[in-house]
Design an enzyme around this catalytic site. Structure first.
Site, PDB file in Angstrom:
ATOM      1  N   ALA B 112      -3.975   8.835  -5.746  1.00 20.05           N
ATOM      2  CA  ALA B 112      -3.718  10.018  -6.595  1.00 20.05           C
ATOM      3  C   ALA B 112      -4.410   9.930  -7.957  1.00 20.05           C
ATOM      4  O   ALA B 112      -4.902  10.939  -8.480  1.00 20.05           O
ATOM      5  CB  ALA B 112      -2.217  10.166  -6.805  1.00 20.05           C
ATOM      6  N   HIS B 351       1.542   6.065   0.326  1.00 22.95           N
ATOM      7  CA  HIS B 351       0.919   5.142  -0.623  1.00 22.95           C
ATOM      8  C   HIS B 351       0.050   5.871  -1.663  1.00 22.95           C
ATOM      9  O   HIS B 351      -1.020   5.402  -2.043  1.00 22.95           O
ATOM     10  CB  HIS B 351       0.109   4.068   0.130  1.00 22.95           C
ATOM     11  CG  HIS B 351       0.824   3.556   1.346  1.00 22.95           C
ATOM     12  ND1 HIS B 351       1.953   2.779   1.244  1.00 22.95           N
ATOM     13  CD2 HIS B 351       0.623   3.760   2.658  1.00 22.95           C
ATOM     14  CE1 HIS B 351       2.391   2.505   2.474  1.00 22.95           C
ATOM     15  NE2 HIS B 351       1.605   3.098   3.337  1.00 22.95           N
ATOM     16  N   CYS B 352       0.517   7.039  -2.076  1.00 28.71           N
ATOM     17  CA  CYS B 352      -0.160   7.844  -3.107  1.00 28.71           C
ATOM     18  C   CYS B 352      -1.514   8.389  -2.670  1.00 28.71           C
ATOM     19  O   CYS B 352      -2.236   8.953  -3.485  1.00 28.71           O
ATOM     20  CB  CYS B 352      -0.328   7.083  -4.419  1.00 28.71           C
ATOM     21  SG  CYS B 352       1.222   6.846  -5.282  1.00 28.71           S
ATOM     22  N   ALA B 353      -1.874   8.191  -1.405  1.00 28.10           N
ATOM     23  CA  ALA B 353      -3.137   8.758  -0.910  1.00 28.10           C
ATOM     24  C   ALA B 353      -2.770  10.000  -0.098  1.00 28.10           C
ATOM     25  O   ALA B 353      -2.862  10.015   1.125  1.00 28.10           O
ATOM     26  CB  ALA B 353      -3.895   7.737  -0.072  1.00 28.10           C
TER      27      ALA B 353
END
Lengths: 140, 397
Positions: B112, B351-353
């Site tokens: 992100a 995982h913020c992706a």
């Protein structure tokens, strides 16, 4: 509550949840629940007619606790008046937060009466109650 | 290796969440403790002994960083972490130097913090964000990047190692290409710098960001390295004490030189000292050894996983310590809660992706991310836990 019975109720509702799948119908109010504390991501829709909850549906990805709690909550609230639903939601949230509550009102939702022992799962159990409350607010 | 240096590594505890943060060796905590107990003082302006000592340690970390990743020590800026560093690049430099229609190449495996600042800048000044397609293994190749470059491409911004797939991008080749084509090369080193030898100068990087806490250092500190001529043109995002030369009633002011120009206010002094200690610790072990250990752990894990046909591994190939997987029919978070019952710490989620789901067709995974202190026995413990997977709901409910 007997642990086996508790597990069986949760598992049944997780593996075959009530009203999974959304529909196209503009008479429903909608809410997306993206949990801040975990990775549950559920969409909700609810229809109220004549002051009563006619339908609640949901879809998305979530853990066993969130999904089962959603399913049990839907079973519990369908057909109730808005006032009756609010009372159940309040008592349910009190139970999760270890406050005073009336267990007789909650039926199978009582399976989560020990979830506070796993603090990282409390938000999972709370998720459907927060969703329904938000949708009720939208209808005010 | 070096397990005895980590107080948290007690018998039976497996820490596989190193992509999120790493454990801290005692020497790092001790260095910070010394600052708090023996020479607490602010930097830059103290004339007493404790302050002189603190100053020397604080500024000395720039030199340590420069030796670690081969860069000019005067171009090492302390930040609060890689997220802060990347935001400084986007809003401090790019906002001033890019214009409407300029193209920035990203890809959907990015974290992100290497996408959202760009989305915001796009909203502000109308740059165009283009996503380089990933290959069938969700990796981002040089060839694929090259194909996306047009005469409007001004920036290539990517992670050297991605945090879900763990593919190692060929930054040396990409950097050379960028230099030849006058494209700015912005590298997110959060998942590479802790795990392998990274060379800022020889990889022709323009900016490099990383965090302390993912490399045995404390939380709250990170680094931004930039090429000197770019840093001279970068705007500070924060103004105040420590970064100005003077300011007057007539609104005139002058800022200090780089890098302190970018470090307004009292910085995280203890954390910077801890970071320096962590980097020294890693250099003493040797980054090549660290990388080799992680790669051999991954190889061993993949070999062991072959016996489980209900486990899907999404990243077989990459040479890093990250393995993203799912257990068939089980939500990633339930799987990670199950592993916690066996004292194994992993991470479940996207995982913020959050754009990676478009490419992978799966939103959430369980990520095992290993570091040099993990062992083959850790993996055996994980495999033993998997043998109980049929009882997962008895265990977690």
């Amino acid at each position: 509550m007997d642990e086996n019975l508790r597990r069986e109720i949760i598992l049944d509702n997780y593996q075959d949840p009530m009203n999974r799948g959304l529909i196209e119908d503009s008479s429903y109010v909608r809410e997306r629940m993206n949990s801040e504390s975990c990775i549950d991501d559920l969409d909700f829709m609810m229809k109220i007619e004549d002051g009563k909850i006619q339908d609640i549906r949901f879809d998305g990805e979530a853990c066993a606790i969130s999904t089962s709690a959603t399913s049990i909550m839907i079973r519990k609230l369908m057909g109730l008046t808005v006032e009756e639903a609010r009372k159940i939601l309040e008592n349910y949230q009190n139970m999760i937060y270890e406050k005073e509550y009336d267990s007789e009102l909650l039926g199978e939702l009582n399976v989560y009466d020990t979830i506070h022992k796993q603090p990282n799962r409390m938000n999972c159990a709370l998720l459907p109650s927060v969703a329904v409350k938000k949708m009720l607010e939208k209808l005010k | 290796m070096n397990r005895e240096d980590f107080p948290m590594l007690q018998e039976g505890f497996v820490f596989f969440d190193n992509g999120a943060t790493t454990l801290k060796p005692k020497c790092v905590v001790d260095a910070m403790k010394r600052y708090y107990e023996e020479h607490t003082s602010n930097i830059h302006r103290g004339d007493y002994d404790a302050a002189v000592k603190t100053n020397a340690l604080y500024d000395g970390v720039r030199k340590i960083v420069s030796q670690f990743v081969n860069c000019d020590p005067n171009c090492v800026i302390y930040t609060s972490g890689a997220t802060h560093s990347l935001n400084m690049v986007v809003f401090g430099y790019m906002r001033k130097h890019l214009k409407k229609g300029d193209e920035v190449l990203l890809n959907k495996a990015e974290h992100a913090s290497n996408i959202l600042p760009w989305i915001k800048l796009q909203e502000e000044i109308g740059i165009v964000l283009k996503y380089v397609p990933l290959d069938e293994n969700y990796e981002c190749s040089f060839e694929s990047i090259e194909k996306c470059v047009t005469d409007k491409t001004k920036v290539i911004s990517l992670a050297q190692v991605t945090n879900v797939i763990g593919d190692v991008r060929d930054v040396t080749r990409i950097g050379k290409f960028c230099r030849e084509h006058h494209i700015l090369f912005n590298v997110d080193g959060a998942q590479s710098v802790p795990h392998m030898k990274v060379d800022f100068e020889n990889s022709d990087m323009d900016f490099l960001s990383f965090s302390g806490h993912k490399m045995c250092g404390p939380t709250g500190v990170g680094v931004l390295i930039g090429r000197r001529e770019l840093l001279e043109e970068m705007e500070p995002l924060c103004y105040g004490g420590g970064m100005n030369a003077f300011f007057e009633e007539d609104n005139s002011y002058e800022l200090k030189e780089i890098p302190v120009r970018f470090e307004a206010g009292t910085p995280p002094i203890a954390e910077v000292i801890g970071l320096g200690e962590a980097i020294t610790y890693l250099m003493n072990i040797g980054m090549e050894r660290i990388h080799e250990q992680e790669v051999s752990l991954k190889k061993y894990l993949l070999e062991k996983l072959k016996e489980f046909d209900d486990i899907t591994v999404y990243n077989q190939n990459p040479n890093s310590g990250i393995v993203s997987l799912n257990l068939e029919g089980v939500f990633a978070q339930d799987f990670s809660i199950f592993l916690n019952h066996f004292h194994i710490a992993v991470r479940a989620g996207n995982h913020c992706a959050k754009l990676l789901k478009d490419e992978m067709d799966v939103k959430n995974t369980v990520r095992i991310s290993m570091y040099f202190y993990n062992t083959f026995e850790d993996i055996d413990q994980f495999i033993d836990a998997l043998r109980h997977r049929s009882e997962i709901f008895q265990i977690i409910l």
